[in-house]
Each structure stands twice: as structure tokens, then as C-alpha cells.
Design an enzyme around this catalytic site. Structure first.
Site, mmCIF file in Angstrom:
data_model
loop_
_atom_site.group_PDB
_atom_site.id
_atom_site.type_symbol
_atom_site.label_atom_id
_atom_site.label_comp_id
_atom_site.label_asym_id
_atom_site.label_seq_id
_atom_site.Cartn_x
_atom_site.Cartn_y
_atom_site.Cartn_z
ATOM 1 N N CYS A 172 55.617 24.107 62.550
ATOM 2 C CA CYS A 172 56.357 24.689 63.672
ATOM 3 C C CYS A 172 57.741 25.181 63.288
ATOM 4 O O CYS A 172 58.476 25.702 64.139
ATOM 5 C CB CYS A 172 56.440 23.672 64.807
ATOM 6 S SG CYS A 172 54.816 23.046 65.277
ATOM 7 N N HIS A 312 64.234 22.254 70.124
ATOM 8 C CA HIS A 312 62.801 22.279 69.799
ATOM 9 C C HIS A 312 62.019 21.832 71.031
ATOM 10 O O HIS A 312 61.005 22.433 71.358
ATOM 11 C CB HIS A 312 62.536 21.376 68.598
ATOM 12 C CG HIS A 312 61.160 21.502 68.041
ATOM 13 N ND1 HIS A 312 60.638 22.710 67.640
ATOM 14 C CD2 HIS A 312 60.189 20.578 67.817
ATOM 15 C CE1 HIS A 312 59.404 22.527 67.185
ATOM 16 N NE2 HIS A 312 59.103 21.246 67.280
ATOM 17 N N GLU A 322 65.484 14.176 69.465
ATOM 18 C CA GLU A 322 66.285 15.392 69.301
ATOM 19 C C GLU A 322 67.579 15.304 70.110
ATOM 20 O O GLU A 322 68.648 15.717 69.635
ATOM 21 C CB GLU A 322 65.497 16.632 69.711
ATOM 22 C CG GLU A 322 66.281 17.917 69.474
ATOM 23 C CD GLU A 322 65.498 19.177 69.780
ATOM 24 O OE1 GLU A 322 65.994 20.272 69.430
ATOM 25 O OE2 GLU A 322 64.411 19.090 70.376
ATOM 26 N N LYS A 343 60.255 26.255 75.759
ATOM 27 C CA LYS A 343 58.852 25.838 75.657
ATOM 28 C C LYS A 343 58.317 25.334 76.997
ATOM 29 O O LYS A 343 57.101 25.256 77.182
ATOM 30 C CB LYS A 343 58.685 24.752 74.598
ATOM 31 C CG LYS A 343 58.826 25.231 73.163
ATOM 32 C CD LYS A 343 58.514 24.107 72.187
ATOM 33 C CE LYS A 343 58.630 24.559 70.740
ATOM 34 N NZ LYS A 343 60.027 24.737 70.311
ATOM 35 N N HIS A 348 54.192 25.818 73.373
ATOM 36 C CA HIS A 348 54.623 25.680 71.968
ATOM 37 C C HIS A 348 53.844 26.654 71.104
ATOM 38 O O HIS A 348 52.642 26.483 70.894
ATOM 39 C CB HIS A 348 54.396 24.247 71.514
ATOM 40 C CG HIS A 348 55.048 23.908 70.205
ATOM 41 N ND1 HIS A 348 55.657 24.845 69.409
ATOM 42 C CD2 HIS A 348 55.174 22.721 69.544
ATOM 43 C CE1 HIS A 348 56.127 24.265 68.325
ATOM 44 N NE2 HIS A 348 55.857 22.979 68.384
ATOM 45 N N PHE A 407 55.613 19.481 61.637
ATOM 46 C CA PHE A 407 54.867 18.386 61.017
ATOM 47 C C PHE A 407 55.094 18.442 59.505
ATOM 48 O O PHE A 407 55.113 19.513 58.899
ATOM 49 C CB PHE A 407 53.371 18.524 61.298
ATOM 50 C CG PHE A 407 52.958 18.097 62.684
ATOM 51 C CD1 PHE A 407 53.852 17.539 63.581
ATOM 52 C CD2 PHE A 407 51.636 18.259 63.094
ATOM 53 C CE1 PHE A 407 53.452 17.147 64.853
ATOM 54 C CE2 PHE A 407 51.229 17.866 64.365
ATOM 55 C CZ PHE A 407 52.139 17.312 65.238
#
Length: 420
Positions: A172, A312, A322, A343, A348, A407
Site C-alpha cells: 500500500c 493512511h 498512526e 479512505k 483503500h 504490509f
């Protein structure tokens, strides 16, 4: 790598293009964000039976690849590459270009285009043919339709762009890495102009099965439009999105020489690794902190200069980590700014998320309008910043940070300024 005795070049944005769940261009996507529009709905790309824990997605709607390529190309390009070419074509047009500008060496015009997964729908289709019909029925176009780098290649071929050319693949964080790398290539003299961004088209049975098995996706199947709810205490996973985003980056000198309209400036790029876990961020988000601090150092700014963070913000438990990372980096300033997650509306977009959110951050700087983070129900005590849960917030934004985490522990932060 370098540009002789000259100092690092300033890198500006002169064009943008988008295909998203909110619209198939920048204008409609941005309008949708300001309206607080959700792209969420029940999956239509495949039959998502009750066997699938998650049956919702933010899909691109009404997209016609024939607007950008002929029928033969459509058959030979996976949906992910169709999005990539479309976003790039829009970005070039936005920049007043049809290809390499007159007087520019094609070797000075490059492409970096990211994708976390590549042509997964092609992979699934051709795998079925292998199992059901045998190896001789697998398409000779399978490999070039599937590999994640092919979008960068197709873009360069279409417009004769002979400069630096590759794909970034960091889950991502892919397209955020692409933008940061492209900025560095220009800054240090390897190119004068670049197309940078990313695309993703992963609304497929295999992708859904995999993410669902990880319990990473929302199962709010009875409320698709309200399922993506970053920073809300009842968030239960991300909602898959798809689409693409592209930016035209140029050295300031090159943009001014051709009389281009300048939309903004990429002033900082931070990147780091968590070195912690294959999917989970570490407590406190030290990797995210490192990326944000690096982007700010690169931009030569302090916490007091930051006005907005496009988080994010995936609608998972990582939202709290975050938030803590932002507070650690910005200190008291974190409570004075808006931290938003687009998002909540787009879902996403995985490898394309960074490009879409960089464009959104650019629009925030240009307009002074901060889109809402929709679908808020109840505050999470660990998420105690201003997330624009109640609608658009209007205020001047001189500097925005936009975060992308992938990831594998990949972290990217871009620092973006508007242009006066």
C-alpha cells in the site's frame, strides 16, 4: 547521480489524473470528497456469495477503457493497466502535454508507476484455464498482462518516454514510493519530467478470499456505504477500493521554460521500515514516525509548519497507532491541525492509494478545503485528534503531509506545498 555543480532542483506538479470509486477524473473525485460521498457498495465484479466474509467494495463505476485505447489494447491490458493509462493520459492533458514536450529529450522524460499486486484478475482467469483446459490454453499475453511493472512500460511505450522507467512494489506504499522516487530523480538531475503514480484493480475472488482470511476487511455487509470508518471506535476493517492516480512532476526550470501552470510542489519524501511484523505496525508506530520526520527534514520544516495530514487511516485498529505516531512527531501541533482519511470515501486503493491521496492533499493545499472523514459514530479514546468527522473544514493549508504504509512494514510520507 547528480547535476554537476548545481544544487538540488525544486520539483513541481503540473498535471494530475485520477480514476477512482468517486469519479473517473480529478474534478468528479474531488467534488465527491467534498460532498462526503461514499464509493462503497455490494461487490459487482464477481458473485460474492455468503461464503465470502466481506462482500462490499469501493469499485470504479462507468469507466470505459475505449476512451483511452482501442479494442485490441483493451483485450491485451489488464484492468489495472487500463486505469494506469487513463490516469496518465488525463495527467498529461492537465499539464498541457500530448507527450514529450518540444525541445525535451525523450531520455529526460521518465515513468515510475507502482502497483502492489498487478494484474490479479488476469492471473485468476488464466489459472482457471490452466486447471480446466490445460497449459496450451493459457494466453501468450498472460505474463505481460500480469506483471506489476507492465503499466510503467505501457505508459512509456505509448508516449515515447525514454527516461528512468520502473515500477515500485511495496504493497500500500507503492505509488507513494513512486512519487518520492520520481521527485528524487528530477531533484538530482536524472530527468526533467516524470509521470509518477500507481494503479490497482483487485476486486477479485482470490484477493477478497485472502484478505478476508486475514480478517483485515470490514464485514459490515449490510451497510456498504458506511463500512469504511477510520478512527471511529466501531471500525472493523478496511474496504477494498480500486483505481489509479498519476502526477506530472517537473523541475521548476523545465515547467517555467514551457510556460506550464504549476499546481504545487513536492518538498519532502520520507521512507522507512518497521522491521517488526509482516502485516502489523509496531506499538507507537516508530516506523511511521521515522518516515514523517524524514519528510519534514527533507522539506526543512518543523511541526509548526504542518497544517494537514492525509492519514493512511485504513479503518483498522492501526488507526490508533498512526494517531500516536502523528502526536509523537508533531507534539502539541497535532491537536491544532486536521488529520483526515479520504479512505472513508474511496476505500483503500492499496498500491494506488498513495497517488490518489497525494492528489487529494495537493487539492487541499490549492483550495483550503479539507474533505471530511465520513461514517463517524463514536470517538475512540486513542484517536483524539481533529479528523473532520462533521464535514468540510475550510482553512489555509500551506503544507500537507500524506502517509502511506504497506504490509511488510513499508512506510512513506510525502510533504506537499501549494503554489503561490
Amino acid at each position: 547521480m547528480g547535476n554537476g555543480t548545481q544544487g538540488p532542483k525544486r520539483v513541481v506538479v503540473t498535471g494530475t489524473g485520477v480514476v477512482s470509486p468517486l469519479g473517473n477524473d480529478v474534478e468528479s473525485t474531488w467534488s465527491g470528497m467534498l460532498e462526503g460521498k461514499s464509493g462503497g457498495a455490494t461487490v459487482s465484479a464477481f458473485e460474492a456469495t455468503d461464503d465470502f466474509a466481506c462482500r462490499i467494495a469501493c469499485e470504479v463505476k462507468g469507466f470505459d477503457p475505449l476512451d483511452y485505447m482501442d479494442k485490441r489494447e483493451v483485450r491485451r491490458h489488464d484492468r489495472v493497466s487500463q486505469f494506469a493509462v487513463a490516469a496518465s493520459a488525463q495527467a498529461l492533458k492537465s499539464a498541457g502535454l500530448e507527450g514529450v514536450p518540444e525541445g525535451t529529450n525523450p531520455e529526460r522524460f521518465g515513468v515510475i508507476f507502482g502497483s502492489g499486486i498487478g494484474g490479479i484478475s488476469t492471473f485468476e482467469e488464466q489459472h482457471r484455464k490452466l486447471i480446466e483446459q490445460g497449459p496450451n490454453r493459457v494466453s501468450p499475453f498472460f505474463i505481460p498482462m500480469f506483471i506489476p511493472d507492465i503499466s510503467a512500460g505501457l505508459i512509456s511505450i505509448r508516449w515515447n518516454l525514454q527516461g528512468p522507467n520502473y515500477a515500485t512494489v511495496s504493497a500500500c506504499a507503492s505509488s507513494a514510493h513512486a512519487i518520492g522516487d520520481a521527485m528524487r530523480h528530477i531533484r538530482h538531475g536524472d530527468a526533467d519530467i516524470m509521470i509518477a503514480g500507481g494503479a490497482e484493480a483487485t476486486v477479485t475472488p482470490m484477493t477478497f478470499a485472502g484478505f478476508s482470511s486475514m480478517k483485515a476487511m470490514s464485514t459490515r455487509n449490510d451497510d456498504p456505504a458506511g463500512a469504511s470508518r477510520p478512527f471511529s471506535i466501531d471500525r472493523d476493517g478496511f474496504v477494498m477500493g480500486e483505481g489509479g492516480g498519476a502526477l506530472i512532476l517537473e523541475s521548476l526550470e523545465h515547467a517555467e521554460a514551457r510556460g506550464a501552470e504549476i499546481l504545487g510542489e513536492i518538498v519532502g519524501y520520507g521512507l522507512s521500515a518497521d522491521a517488526h511484523h509482516i502485516t502489523a505496525p509496531p506499538p507507537g508506530g516508530y516506523g511511521a514516525q521515522s518516515a514523517m520526520r524524514m519528510a519534514m527534514k527533507y522539506a526543512k520544516v518543523g511541526p509548526g509548519d504542518v497544517d494537514y495530514v492525509n492519514a493512511h487511516g485504513t479503518s483498522t485498529m492501526a488507526d490508533a497507532i498512526e494517531t500516536e505516531a502523528i502526536k509523537q512527531v508533531l507534539g502539541d501541533r497535532a491537536y491544532e491541525i486536521v488529520v483526515g482519511s479520504t479512505k472513508s470515501m474511496t476505500g483503500h486503493l492499496l498500491g494506488a492509494a498513495g497517488a490518489l491521496e497525494a492528489i487529494a492533499s495537493l487539492m487541499v493545499c490549492r483550495t483550503g478545503k479539507i474533505p471530511p472523514t465520513i461514517n463517524f459514530s463514536e470517538a475512540d479514546p486513542e484517536c483524539d485528534l481533529e479528523y473532520a468527522h462533521h464535514g468540510v473544514i475550510e482553512r489555509p493549508v500551506g503544507l500537507a503531509l500524506t502517509n502511506s504504509f504497506g504490509f511488510g512494514g513499508h512506510n512513506v510520507c510525502l510533504a506537499i506545498r501549494g503554489w503561490d
